[in-house]
Design an enzyme around this catalytic site. Structure first.
Site, mmCIF file in Angstrom:
data_model
loop_
_atom_site.group_PDB
_atom_site.id
_atom_site.type_symbol
_atom_site.label_atom_id
_atom_site.label_comp_id
_atom_site.label_asym_id
_atom_site.label_seq_id
_atom_site.Cartn_x
_atom_site.Cartn_y
_atom_site.Cartn_z
ATOM 1 N N SER A 156 -7.317 -2.306 -6.821
ATOM 2 C CA SER A 156 -7.900 -1.467 -5.928
ATOM 3 C C SER A 156 -9.199 -0.628 -6.379
ATOM 4 O O SER A 156 -9.303 -0.409 -7.547
ATOM 5 C CB SER A 156 -6.931 -0.491 -5.187
ATOM 6 O OG SER A 156 -7.610 0.227 -4.313
ATOM 7 N N TYR A 171 -0.550 6.200 -4.959
ATOM 8 C CA TYR A 171 -0.911 4.712 -4.837
ATOM 9 C C TYR A 171 -1.900 4.213 -5.935
ATOM 10 O O TYR A 171 -1.822 3.128 -6.428
ATOM 11 C CB TYR A 171 -1.708 4.513 -3.351
ATOM 12 C CG TYR A 171 -2.261 3.206 -3.196
ATOM 13 C CD1 TYR A 171 -1.653 2.108 -2.871
ATOM 14 C CD2 TYR A 171 -3.776 3.038 -3.258
ATOM 15 C CE1 TYR A 171 -2.338 0.798 -2.482
ATOM 16 C CE2 TYR A 171 -4.633 1.854 -3.141
ATOM 17 C CZ TYR A 171 -3.915 0.971 -2.726
ATOM 18 O OH TYR A 171 -4.500 -0.283 -2.343
ATOM 19 N N LYS A 175 -1.755 1.316 -8.667
ATOM 20 C CA LYS A 175 -2.744 0.217 -8.976
ATOM 21 C C LYS A 175 -3.281 0.074 -10.294
ATOM 22 O O LYS A 175 -3.581 -0.737 -10.870
ATOM 23 C CB LYS A 175 -3.642 0.197 -7.809
ATOM 24 C CG LYS A 175 -3.025 0.200 -6.507
ATOM 25 C CD LYS A 175 -2.751 -1.417 -6.543
ATOM 26 C CE LYS A 175 -2.265 -1.805 -5.138
ATOM 27 N NZ LYS A 175 -1.952 -3.302 -4.839
ATOM 28 N N THR A 206 -7.551 -4.629 7.321
ATOM 29 C CA THR A 206 -6.380 -5.304 7.456
ATOM 30 C C THR A 206 -5.594 -4.530 8.162
ATOM 31 O O THR A 206 -5.841 -3.316 8.602
ATOM 32 C CB THR A 206 -5.804 -5.678 5.956
ATOM 33 O OG1 THR A 206 -5.514 -4.307 5.370
ATOM 34 C CG2 THR A 206 -6.795 -6.572 5.003
#
Ligand SMILES: NC(=O)c1ccc[n+]([C@@H]2O[C@H](COP(=O)([O-])OP(=O)(O)OC[C@H]3O[C@@H](n4cnc5c(N)ncnc54)[C@H](O)[C@@H]3O)[C@@H](O)[C@H]2O)c1
Length: 274
Positions: A156, A171, A175, A206
């Site tokens: 990311s 998160y 990643k 998305t």
């Protein structure tokens, strides 16, 4: 013309029920790759199933929680039975939860690392075992001089630059752990002709982005200001990089790297910050 040399290859794609995973499946099917699609949802989306008739390729859907070793082992065994070989893996499944660091819950830490890191690890490990078996079946113990297979992790932009608009330390760390796999796996798997890289997408529209937007209605507007084009990306805009990374003809000398595709967001002091 099979200029990418991807025709009749089999790609395992996780997170294939939507977003980037589905976009990657569409792009790879369009160059005649067969698709083994993994996701946690019960029913595959129609768009995935339609790739069979649209491109004349084999597409099979496997419901799988990638954070479970037993489910991953069982599903990858079925993939090998159905497709005979595995040539490519794209680890697109992922989850994110916006939570301030000071209040990050054990549940967030466990779940985010279980899916993003452990899930990518387990799927890649199971597929790499099969790739090594295939390599040794043809070349024995001879060290590879050329690439025959590839693993792509999805990291990311968050691992390159922190955004003040989000509180996603958990998160981001998961990643970063994914990116941490790239160099050592590239080194360990090169003797078997397997390249290992990661793709770091920037802000892309998305389902993941839509669910973040629900919690924070200003988020997309903020991200739009952060890219050089004044908008966020679309899944299609990541497929060129992915096809390139998959194609040994085009990127056979590319391994152990992270590629950031972010509309310039991480390369300037954007107006939103001034
Ligand atoms: N959208 C962005 O802006 C963005 C930016 C950087 C990185 N990424 C990364 O790109 C990847 C794809 O993201 P997206 O935006 O397409 O997200 P998405 O939410 O649209 O799709 C993720 C898919 O992963 C599946 N999934 C979730 N948990 C799973 C599990 N345990 N087992 C199997 N499948 C599971 C979901 O069902 C879903 O289909 C993710 O790894 C994400 O972290 C996205």
């Amino acid at each position: 013309m099979d200029s990418l040399n991807l025709k009749n290859r089999t790609v395992v794609i996780t997170g294939c029920a939507g977003g980037l995973g589905l976009a990657f499946a569409e792009a790879l099917a369009s160059v005649d790759c067969n698709i083994a699609a993994l996701d946690i949802v019960t029913e595959p989306p129609t768009a995935l199933c339609q790739l069979r008739s649209a491109h004349g390729v084999k597409v099979e859907y496997y419901k799988c929680d990638i954070s479970s070793r037993s489910q991953v082992s069982e599903v990858i065994e079925r993939v090998v039975a159905d497709f005979i070989s595995i040539n490519l893996v794209i680890n697109a499944a992922g989850i994110v939860q916006d939570e301030p660091f000071l209040w990050t819950s054990d549940h967030n830490i466990e779940k985010t690392f279980a899916v993003n890191f452990t899930g990518s690890f387990l799927v890649s490990q199971a597929c790499a075992k099969q790739m090594v078996k295939q390599y040794q079946g043809v070349h024995g113990e001879k060290r590879a001089e050329r690439t025959e297979a590839a693993i792509i992790f999805i990291a990311s932009i968050a691992t390159h630059i922190a955004s003040s608009a989000q509180r996603i330390s958990c998160y981001t760390a998961s990643k970063a752990a994914v990116r941490g796999l790239v160099a050592p796996l590239a080194a360990e798997l090169a003797p078997y002709g397997i390249r290992v890289n990661s793709l770091s997408p920037g802000y892309t529209m998305t389902a993941m982005m839509q669910s973040l937007q629900k919690e924070q209605p200003d988020l997309v507007g903020q991200f739009e200001k952060e890219t050089m084009f004044g908008r966020i990306g679309l899944p299609d805009e990541l497929t060129g990089a992915t096809l390139w990374m998959c194609s040994d003809r085009l990127s056979g000398w590319y391994t152990g790297q992270d590629m950031l595709v972010d509309g310039g967001a991480s390369s300037w002091k954007h107006p939103a910050a001034l």
